[in-house]
Write an enzyme that holds these catalytic residues in place. Sequence first.
Site, PDB file in Angstrom:
ATOM      1  N   ASP A   1      41.733  37.205  44.014  1.00  0.00           N
ATOM      2  CA  ASP A   1      42.962  36.481  44.326  1.00  0.00           C
ATOM      3  C   ASP A   1      42.625  34.996  44.227  1.00  0.00           C
ATOM      4  OD1 ASP A   1      44.024  38.938  44.887  1.00  0.00           O
ATOM      5  OD2 ASP A   1      44.345  38.586  47.014  1.00  0.00           O
TER       6      ASP A   1
ATOM      7  N   ASP B   1      53.272  45.865  45.865  1.00  0.00           N
ATOM      8  CA  ASP B   1      52.849  45.385  47.193  1.00  0.00           C
ATOM      9  C   ASP B   1      53.665  46.084  48.276  1.00  0.00           C
ATOM     10  OD1 ASP B   1      51.064  43.406  46.091  1.00  0.00           O
ATOM     11  OD2 ASP B   1      52.815  42.189  45.632  1.00  0.00           O
TER      12      ASP B   1
HETATM   13  O1  1PR Z   1      54.964  38.472  42.180  1.00  0.00           O
HETATM   14  O2  1PR Z   1      54.451  38.663  39.778  1.00  0.00           O
HETATM   15  O3  1PR Z   1      54.161  36.499  40.929  1.00  0.00           O
HETATM   16  O4  1PR Z   1      52.639  38.399  41.357  1.00  0.00           O
HETATM   17  C1  1PR Z   1      51.971  37.935  42.478  1.00  0.00           C
HETATM   18  C2  1PR Z   1      50.713  38.740  42.591  1.00  0.00           C
HETATM   19  O5  1PR Z   1      49.903  38.147  43.594  1.00  0.00           O
HETATM   20  C3  1PR Z   1      50.958  40.169  43.011  1.00  0.00           C
HETATM   21  O6  1PR Z   1      50.098  41.015  42.261  1.00  0.00           O
HETATM   22  C4  1PR Z   1      50.570  40.216  44.487  1.00  0.00           C
HETATM   23  O7  1PR Z   1      49.943  41.450  44.790  1.00  0.00           O
HETATM   24  C5  1PR Z   1      49.565  39.086  44.582  1.00  0.00           C
HETATM   25  N1  1PR Z   1      49.614  38.384  45.872  1.00  0.00           N
HETATM   26  C6  1PR Z   1      50.567  37.522  46.282  1.00  0.00           C
HETATM   27  N2  1PR Z   1      50.238  37.028  47.506  1.00  0.00           N
HETATM   28  C7  1PR Z   1      49.078  37.587  47.861  1.00  0.00           C
HETATM   29  C8  1PR Z   1      48.349  37.331  49.098  1.00  0.00           C
HETATM   30  O8  1PR Z   1      47.295  37.928  49.368  1.00  0.00           O
HETATM   31  N3  1PR Z   1      48.858  36.418  49.916  1.00  0.00           N
HETATM   32  N4  1PR Z   1      47.581  39.160  46.852  1.00  0.00           N
HETATM   33  C9  1PR Z   1      48.681  38.447  46.854  1.00  0.00           C
HETATM   34  C10 1PR Z   1      47.527  40.440  46.707  1.00  0.00           C
HETATM   35  C11 1PR Z   1      46.111  42.152  47.186  1.00  0.00           C
HETATM   36  C12 1PR Z   1      45.070  42.622  46.300  1.00  0.00           C
HETATM   37  C13 1PR Z   1      43.765  42.664  47.007  1.00  0.00           C
HETATM   38  C14 1PR Z   1      43.628  44.070  47.485  1.00  0.00           C
HETATM   39  C15 1PR Z   1      42.237  44.437  47.817  1.00  0.00           C
HETATM   40  N5  1PR Z   1      46.256  40.765  47.077  1.00  0.00           N
HETATM   41  O9  1PR Z   1      44.947  41.841  45.186  1.00  0.00           O
HETATM   42  O10 1PR Z   1      42.842  42.278  46.091  1.00  0.00           O
HETATM   43  O11 1PR Z   1      44.460  44.283  48.593  1.00  0.00           O
HETATM   44  O12 1PR Z   1      41.765  43.711  48.908  1.00  0.00           O
HETATM   45  P1  1PR Z   1      40.619  44.301  49.839  1.00  0.00           P
HETATM   46  O13 1PR Z   1      39.752  45.148  48.956  1.00  0.00           O
HETATM   47  O14 1PR Z   1      39.878  43.113  50.336  1.00  0.00           O
HETATM   48  O15 1PR Z   1      41.293  45.069  50.911  1.00  0.00           O
HETATM   49  P2  1PR Z   1      54.153  37.979  41.079  1.00  0.00           P
END
Ligand code: 1PR
Length: 550
Positions: free
Chosen positions: A243, A402
């Site tokens: 991320d 998500d």
């Molecule tokens: O909506 O098309 O602009 O895409 C935004 C993208 O960014 C989406 O794929 C969304 O999942 C991601 N995203 C947005 N905000 C966050 C945040 O964390 N604040 N991250 C975010 C999503 C989740 C996973 C993470 C797993 C594994 N992060 O990417 O890597 O949950 O984590 P872990 O193994 O540590 O538990 P758009």
Amino acid sequence: MPTVHLLDYVAGNIRSLVNAIEKLGYHVEWVRSPEDVPKAEKLILPGVGHFGHCLSQLSQARYLEAIRKHIEQGKPFMGICVGLQALFEGSLEDPGASGLGIIKGSLGRFDDSVKSVPHIGWNSASTGGLPMYDLRPDSKYYYVHTYRFPYSKGELEAQGWTVATGTYGSETFVGAVAKGNVYATQFHPEKSGVAGLRTIRAFLTGEGAASLGKPASGAADGQGTAPAVFSDGLTRRVIACLDVRTNDQGDLVVTKGDQYDVREKSSDRSVRNLGKPVDMARRYYEEGADEVTFLNITSFRDCPVADLPMLEVLRQTSRSVFVPLTIGGGIRDTVDTDGTKVSALEIATMYFKSGADKVSIGSDAVMAAEEYYSLGRKLFGNTAIEQISRAYGNQAVVVSVDPKRVYVPKLDATRHNVVETGYPGPKGETLCWYACTIKGGRETRDMDVVELAQAVEAMGAGELLLNCIDKDGSNSGFDLELIRQVKAAVKIPVIASSGAGNPAHFEQVFQQTTTDAALGAGMFHRGEYTVKQVKDYLREKGLLVRQFED
Ligand code: 1PR
């Protein structure tokens, strides 16, 4: 510097291939018209997307005759992916389109009744002991395709071809073919790590063609044995996810949240900074990650077109990371700062040109799915998913989901697809559904994860990246109930994500669900475990994994 000519006839991620060729010390010249083809000594035809689209582009631009002539003159030719398929007479994908017909036969579709399609991941290219462009029995190669030529012993050999095969479920298919001056791979060598670079080198140096048909060491009669048939050649795919966002100092950093909150719990609430994106991606590649995913997690606040740092991250990463790269965040129609409209397809194109192999769509997919249902499940070809998959193929479009749990007291309390859960809710509820969210989990929509998955599959998404907000950053293991529910609803591959805290969690998700891949983030970033440790553990438990080759 020696030169190789590359035929860039349709949109595609050519950058990875150029990077791989340059890494091997060769210079790439572009073939821009059929008149350029005779100038080529070595010609490579890469291909992505639909068979019919590729072949009609080649035909309309008068390339087919030029390619045929190049091959007839005995000059080295290499086809990759659809570049291999083009050698056949046709494909079920587009029955009206004709291939070059250099190989007799037509491609069919993988059977998706008991396995995910497209076939995505690292599989074998087994030559049965015959020398073939330095393909090795213990190596794995990256495949991504829906249509394949089924291997039937002796069929292509009778036409003079040497064949390498992969096995997916009960189907053994052609992974590579070679004859005389022609070599073609169904897999992507430019995305197959060191094993892929090795086979490209064998083509470029001419050693591959020179040793073809010669007795292999250990093969007494020079005929080798028939390609080995494995119960399943596809390895368990382990993905590292980064991320990425700008921190308060304006630096682009890898961060990681707990339930999507990426700020430190301390009073200053600064953005967690876990390292630099390019360095970390390279480290994971060297530890054996099968893919690397970047999620640009603040894109919804910025204009993605101006988001040049992520493009640069991809350019730099793709120079030294030879496994598939996915980029997500901000892939949707948008308006640039100067008021120009920029389509999701144009944004995706910028990412593909910078080295991405797949784009991952989050929020926009949910909005498109809502429209799909409100219009009576009709498609008009105008969504980002449809446009990008039409241009680059389904395999290039991932939908990132998500979801978060919504507990309900009884079945008829909701119209949504419910699961019975072993993790009761705050009031002891044993039923829940998974609500889709947008904007990084900030907004919850009245759509469940099954509805979303089925809608985006219908639109042409090739894969689902299945996060889970409740599990994100928890180190408590994947949400198996969620994964089972989604896997049962679609045919396309699913990547399990969120909650990985140790290698046993990966084993659990592979053994207890039919997930196609598993992704980890925090446990790798915090240095608790390496990707290699996860893979070693999976291998000890009897699961097939690809090991990094030096
Ligand atoms: O909506 O098309 O602009 O895409 C935004 C993208 O960014 C989406 O794929 C969304 O999942 C991601 N995203 C947005 N905000 C966050 C945040 O964390 N604040 N991250 C975010 C999503 C989740 C996973 C993470 C797993 C594994 N992060 O990417 O890597 O949950 O984590 P872990 O193994 O540590 O538990 P758009």
